[in-house]
Design a protein around this motif. Structure first.
Motif, PDB file in Angstrom:
ATOM      1  N   UNK A 198      49.754  45.516  50.802  1.00 25.99           N
ATOM      2  CA  UNK A 198      50.406  46.625  50.109  1.00 25.99           C
ATOM      3  C   UNK A 198      49.770  46.945  48.983  1.00 25.99           C
ATOM      4  N   UNK A 199      49.287  48.375  48.606  1.00 27.63           N
ATOM      5  CA  UNK A 199      48.294  48.485  47.414  1.00 27.63           C
ATOM      6  C   UNK A 199      48.845  48.471  46.138  1.00 27.63           C
ATOM      7  N   UNK A 200      50.151  48.544  46.102  1.00 26.18           N
ATOM      8  CA  UNK A 200      50.949  48.188  44.890  1.00 26.18           C
ATOM      9  C   UNK A 200      50.483  46.920  44.380  1.00 26.18           C
ATOM     10  N   UNK A 201      50.754  45.951  45.130  1.00 24.20           N
ATOM     11  CA  UNK A 201      50.907  44.309  45.053  1.00 24.20           C
ATOM     12  C   UNK A 201      49.035  44.092  44.872  1.00 24.20           C
ATOM     13  N   UNK A 202      48.406  45.129  45.637  1.00 22.98           N
ATOM     14  CA  UNK A 202      46.752  44.554  45.304  1.00 22.98           C
ATOM     15  C   UNK A 202      46.290  45.150  43.828  1.00 22.98           C
ATOM     16  N   UNK A 203      46.872  46.283  43.428  1.00 18.39           N
ATOM     17  CA  UNK A 203      46.626  46.465  42.052  1.00 18.39           C
ATOM     18  C   UNK A 203      46.983  45.671  41.001  1.00 18.39           C
ATOM     19  N   UNK A 204      48.287  45.090  41.324  1.00 18.04           N
ATOM     20  CA  UNK A 204      49.026  44.302  40.316  1.00 18.04           C
ATOM     21  C   UNK A 204      48.222  42.973  40.333  1.00 18.04           C
ATOM     22  N   UNK A 205      47.964  42.564  41.390  1.00 18.89           N
ATOM     23  CA  UNK A 205      46.861  41.387  41.620  1.00 18.89           C
ATOM     24  C   UNK A 205      45.706  41.166  40.677  1.00 18.89           C
ATOM     25  N   UNK A 206      45.111  42.651  40.578  1.00 22.98           N
ATOM     26  CA  UNK A 206      43.910  42.936  39.823  1.00 22.98           C
ATOM     27  C   UNK A 206      44.099  42.856  38.451  1.00 22.98           C
ATOM     28  N   UNK A 207      45.416  43.283  38.141  1.00 23.44           N
ATOM     29  CA  UNK A 207      46.104  43.252  36.581  1.00 23.44           C
ATOM     30  C   UNK A 207      46.242  41.983  36.117  1.00 23.44           C
ATOM     31  N   UNK A 208      46.883  41.294  36.791  1.00 26.74           N
ATOM     32  CA  UNK A 208      47.318  39.968  36.325  1.00 26.74           C
ATOM     33  C   UNK A 208      45.917  38.956  35.918  1.00 26.74           C
ATOM     34  N   UNK A 209      44.957  39.073  36.861  1.00 30.04           N
ATOM     35  CA  UNK A 209      43.641  38.805  36.583  1.00 30.04           C
ATOM     36  C   UNK A 209      42.758  39.217  35.552  1.00 30.04           C
ATOM     37  N   UNK A 210      43.158  40.425  34.954  1.00 31.34           N
ATOM     38  CA  UNK A 210      42.614  41.215  34.140  1.00 31.34           C
ATOM     39  C   UNK A 210      43.383  41.899  33.177  1.00 31.34           C
ATOM     40  N   UNK A 211      44.193  41.093  32.351  1.00 33.96           N
ATOM     41  CA  UNK A 211      45.131  41.674  31.400  1.00 33.96           C
ATOM     42  C   UNK A 211      44.486  42.176  30.396  1.00 33.96           C
ATOM     43  N   UNK A 212      45.213  42.902  29.403  1.00 30.06           N
ATOM     44  CA  UNK A 212      44.644  43.707  28.082  1.00 30.06           C
ATOM     45  C   UNK A 212      43.789  42.599  27.230  1.00 30.06           C
ATOM     46  N   UNK A 213      42.544  43.014  26.844  1.00 27.87           N
ATOM     47  CA  UNK A 213      41.878  42.153  26.065  1.00 27.87           C
ATOM     48  C   UNK A 213      42.088  42.551  24.380  1.00 27.87           C
ATOM     49  N   UNK A 214      41.795  41.692  23.458  1.00 28.81           N
ATOM     50  CA  UNK A 214      41.865  41.903  22.141  1.00 28.81           C
ATOM     51  C   UNK A 214      41.047  43.423  22.110  1.00 28.81           C
TER      52      UNK A 214
END
Ligand code: DCS
Length: 486
Positions: A340-356
């Motif tokens: 599912x695409x929501x899960x795909x997007x979230x997987x990309x976010x947890x591996x690239x969270x906000x940066x300083x």
């Protein structure tokens, strides 16, 4: 339909592998808990507690954990891109969430989150995950090695399906283990080759034990195909030391085993002296490349500080398989079309969270650290409470989301359990539920040294509830021990 005699489907006629498969995390104790919950609804006051507390499953948001704001902002914008064109959005959403959503949508053909994607997952998201892994490990990851999945579970099933042809194929699994592994091996008709974690050394993974079990399985004609390592451990909570990981890598390489590295708890570490190292990083730092050994790393959006279990996101990173095998893995993934695409997007976010420097960074870090430090305090409070009980010993939860205390039960309790046709720990868990409304999973659901008894309890009730959980546990345990005193 009431006549079972004429039914075209009976329990005797279905696939016997399904009957063999067991999954205690949602097993008998939990089914009983759901019944009690219903009774409390229809008849308040019918039990000595007013709510059921589900400590059986690692499902943080079901117990009140809040999702990370940045992740949800990006998901909301991706799912309703028209918001990006509205003026109000800039006031309601952080600028980095807006920028990230635009970037993600730009990588989705037609910006269509309601369309099937590539069977491995959207390429731009796999690029982002590969970049996240590279930053984490200091060794380059490749988007072509990433397969996005609906949580880690389907990835594990896919690997078992790939490696198991018959009961002659064995998979080395830790005992105690998370029962996805035993269930999946049973469903695919393979043989689980157990290796026991050593409780006395904090659930240590002793290579001599793994070797012994491998040789034993081989002497019975089993071809051992893979070694499963869960790090940090479930249900045992230990975090492997890097030296230990090196030995494991060396062993898999020498014995020709696929290393199935369940790394879903990589963000859940609560002790200063331990750190997460991915197995791929350890192998590469030993100088081993792709050609030296196959490694599969599983990651999930369900765990960590995010706990987005219901979004069903995850991935497996597959390295060290040749092109012909990878083609077959791709074929199997393509039979499922895509995750599912929501899960795909979230997987990309947890591996690239906000940066300083990003607008969300400070609030993101505050939310993340708030959850992780609270989990560490809850783990310690429950561990201390268990260790204060007569006949209970509990190892430290260095990581993951669970404690797995051992129970020394009086002989009379063991006999009462036998008379009730139950394992002693299932008997204890059943009584705990009926007295307190607290749901735990008996150790037998994970495997344990025969003759020892355990249960698994999550550390997930919200922090303000922990004192009440502890006092209910203590009162129950004292009265149980008194009732069955030798
Ligand atoms: N691997 C491990 C070690 C897990 O603990 C879990 C889930 C999974 C994989 C699969 O989860 P997802 O499919 O959601 O990614 N843990 C279960 C548990 O023990 N309690 O809750 C679920």
């Amino acid at each position: 339909m009431s006549s079972t005699a004429t039914s075209p489907v009976t329990v005797e006629s279905i696939n016997p592998k399904i009957l063999k498969c067991q999954y205690a995390v949602r097993g008998e104790v939990v089914i009983h808990a759901q019944r009690l919950q219903q009774e409390l609804l229809t008849n308040p006051g019918s039990h000595p507690f007013d709510e059921i507390l589900y400590c059986n499953i690692g499902n943080p948001q079901s117990l009140g954990q809040k999702p990370i704001t940045f992740f949800r902002e990006v998901l909301a914008l991706c799912d309703h891109p028209a918001l990006l064109d509205k003026d109000e959005t800039r006031a309601l959403f952080s600028s980095d969430a807006i920028a990230r959503a635009r970037q993600i949508l730009g990588s989705i053909p037609g910006r269509a989150t309601g369309a099937y994607s590539h069977s491995q997952g959207i390429k731009g998201l796999r690029d982002a995950i590969a970049a996240g892994i590279t930053a984490r490990d200091g060794f380059t990851a490749n988007a072509d090695d990433i397969f996005l999945t609906d949580g880690a579970s389907p990835g594990v099933h896919m690997m078992m399906q790939l490696l198991i042809s018959s009961e002659k194929d064995g998979i080395l699994c830790p005992i105690p283990q998370y029962p996805l592994y035993s269930a999946s091996i049973a469903l695919h008709g393979g043989s689980l080759v157990p290796y026991y974690l050593e409780e006395a050394t904090g659930w240590g993974l002793e290579l001599s034990e793994v070797k012994k079990q491998l040789e034993d399985a081989r002497s019975k004609g089993i071809t051992v195909r893979a070694l499963v390592v869960i790090n940090p451990g479930n249900p045992t909570g230990q975090v492997l030391a890097e030296d230990n990981q090196r030995e494991i890598v060396e062993f898999c390489k020498n014995e020709g085993l696929v290393l199935l590295a369940d790394e879903v708890y990589q963000e859940n570490i609560y002790v200063e002296d331990k750190k997460f190292n991915s197995f791929k990083k350890v192998a590469r730092s030993m100088g081993y490349g792709e050609e030296d050994l196959p490694i599969v790393s599983f990651q999930s959006v369900s765990k960590g500080y995010y706990g987005e279990c219901g979004k069903r996101g995850g991935y497996m990173e597959i390295t060290g398989f040749n092109a012909a095998v990878r083609e077959q893995i791709y074929k199997v993934a393509s039979v499922n079309l895509c995750s599912n695409i929501t899960g795909q997007i979230l997987a990309s976010l947890i591996m690239n969270p906000p940066k300083p420097g990003d607008e969300s960074y400070e609030s993101y870090i505050k939310e993340k650290n708030g959850i992780l430090s609270s989990l560490a305090r809850r783990a310690k409070a429950l561990e201390d409470a268990f260790n204060s009980l007569e006949g209970v010993t509990c190892n430290k939860a260095e990581g993951a989301m669970y404690l797995f205390p051992q129970l020394s039960l009086p002989q009379k309790a063991i006999e009462a359990a036998k008379a009730a046709n139950k394992a002693a720990d299932a008997f204890y868990a059943g009584r705990l539920l009926e007295d307190t409304g607290i749901v735990v999973v008996p150790g037998s659901g994970f495997g344990q040294v025969p003759g020892t008894w355990h249960f698994r309890c999550t550390i997930l009730p919200q922090e303000d509830k922990i004192p009440a959980v502890i006092s209910r546990l203590k009162a129950f345990h004292e009265s149980f021990m008194k009732e069955f005193h030798d």
